[in-house]
Design an enzyme around this catalytic site. Structure first.
Site, PDB file in Angstrom:
ATOM      1  N   ARG A   1     -20.299 -21.467 -23.615  1.00 55.17           N
ATOM      2  CA  ARG A   1     -20.596 -23.038 -23.543  1.00 55.17           C
ATOM      3  C   ARG A   1     -21.953 -23.194 -22.582  1.00 55.17           C
ATOM      4  NH1 ARG A   1     -15.448 -25.332 -21.894  1.00 55.17           N
ATOM      5  NH2 ARG A   1     -15.270 -23.571 -20.584  1.00 55.17           N
TER       6      ARG A   1
ATOM      7  N   ASN B   1     -14.634 -25.323 -26.393  1.00 54.45           N
ATOM      8  CA  ASN B   1     -13.814 -24.572 -26.789  1.00 54.45           C
ATOM      9  C   ASN B   1     -12.687 -25.051 -27.572  1.00 54.45           C
ATOM     10  OD1 ASN B   1     -15.193 -22.387 -25.367  1.00 54.45           O
ATOM     11  ND2 ASN B   1     -13.810 -22.349 -23.880  1.00 54.45           N
TER      12      ASN B   1
END
Length: 94
Positions: free
Chosen positions: A20, A38
């Site tokens: 990320r 996620n």
């Protein structure tokens, strides 16, 4: 300026490898907006929007991802651009 919006589900070893954060940095470098999150199934979901070439460049980067990631597949869905601007943000599961 032609815009594009993509929802990408990234499969493989893509969690616990800073995917990320690296995605946020690459999107900032390219000037692409959206978010990354996620998912409970171990994938990473990326919603990105911007100029066509910049979004395409981010999608190409997602196919490899950051060091230590192993991307096995990306499922792409093109959506209608919404005019989203600003930095790509990291979203956390609720």
């Amino acid at each position: 300026m032609s815009r594009k919006r993509i929802r990408a589900t990234v499969h493989g070893r893509v969690q616990r490898v800073a995917f990320r954060e690296y995605t946020r940095r690459e999107a900032a470098r390219l000037g692409v907006s959206g978010w990354v999150q996620n998912q409970a199934d171990g994938t990473v979901l990326v919603l990105c929007e911007g100029e066509v070439a910049r979004v395409d460049a981010l999608v190409a980067w997602l196919s490899t991802g950051p060091p230590y990631a192993i991307v096995t597949r990306i499922d792409l869905k093109e959506e209608e651009p919404q005019g989203t601007t600003g930095p790509l943000e990291i979203r956390y599961a609720s």
